[in-house]
Design a protein around this motif. Structure first.
Motif, mmCIF file in Angstrom:
data_model
loop_
_atom_site.group_PDB
_atom_site.id
_atom_site.type_symbol
_atom_site.label_atom_id
_atom_site.label_comp_id
_atom_site.label_asym_id
_atom_site.label_seq_id
_atom_site.Cartn_x
_atom_site.Cartn_y
_atom_site.Cartn_z
ATOM 1 N N GLY A 1 0.367 -1.006 0.274
ATOM 2 C CA GLY A 1 0.077 -0.336 0.188
ATOM 3 C C GLY A 1 0.810 1.540 0.298
ATOM 4 O O GLY A 1 0.311 2.053 -0.209
ATOM 5 N N GLU B 1 1.375 2.845 -2.347
ATOM 6 C CA GLU B 1 1.575 2.911 -4.121
ATOM 7 C C GLU B 1 1.547 4.430 -3.795
ATOM 8 O O GLU B 1 0.900 5.191 -4.854
ATOM 9 C CB GLU B 1 0.493 2.507 -4.048
ATOM 10 N N CYS C 1 -9.055 0.704 -7.285
ATOM 11 C CA CYS C 1 -8.900 1.603 -6.610
ATOM 12 C C CYS C 1 -9.854 3.021 -6.973
ATOM 13 O O CYS C 1 -10.280 3.053 -6.682
ATOM 14 C CB CYS C 1 -7.562 1.708 -5.431
#
Length: 95
Positions: free
Chosen positions: A19, A21, A71
């Motif tokens: 995560g 990212e 997402c």
């Protein structure tokens, strides 16, 4: 170059998988791919490290792209759901 490809591939994969990212994951993955290709072209005894860095960079980059798409899809579904809710539309109209 081979060691750099391996290290950057590991960092990019871990950043994308857990995560982080933001910027670090994709940049490290792309650099791992570049250094892996350069390391594979050189005649050295560390081609295995270059190949591993190249593979980890590709996996990290693909994983990062998939997570980004997931997402974006979740945000799109949330916005579409909120836009169809009468209470949300009343709130927007009251602004």
């Amino acid at each position: 170059m081979e060691v750099a490809a391996l290290v950057l591939g590991i960092i990019g994969l871990v950043c994308n998988a857990f995560g982080a990212e933001t910027v670090a994951g994709p940049i490290c993955s792309v650099l791992a791919i570049i250094f892996g290709v350069i390391g594979m072209k050189k005649n050295s005894d560390k081609k295995g490290m270059a190949k591993a860095g190249l593979i980890l960079g590709i996996i990290g980059l693909v994983l990062g792209i998939l997570i980004f798409i997931a997402c974006a899809a979740c945000i799109g579904v949330g916005v579409a759901t909120a836009a169809n809710t009468p209470a949300f539309m009343d709130f927007i109209n009251s602004l």
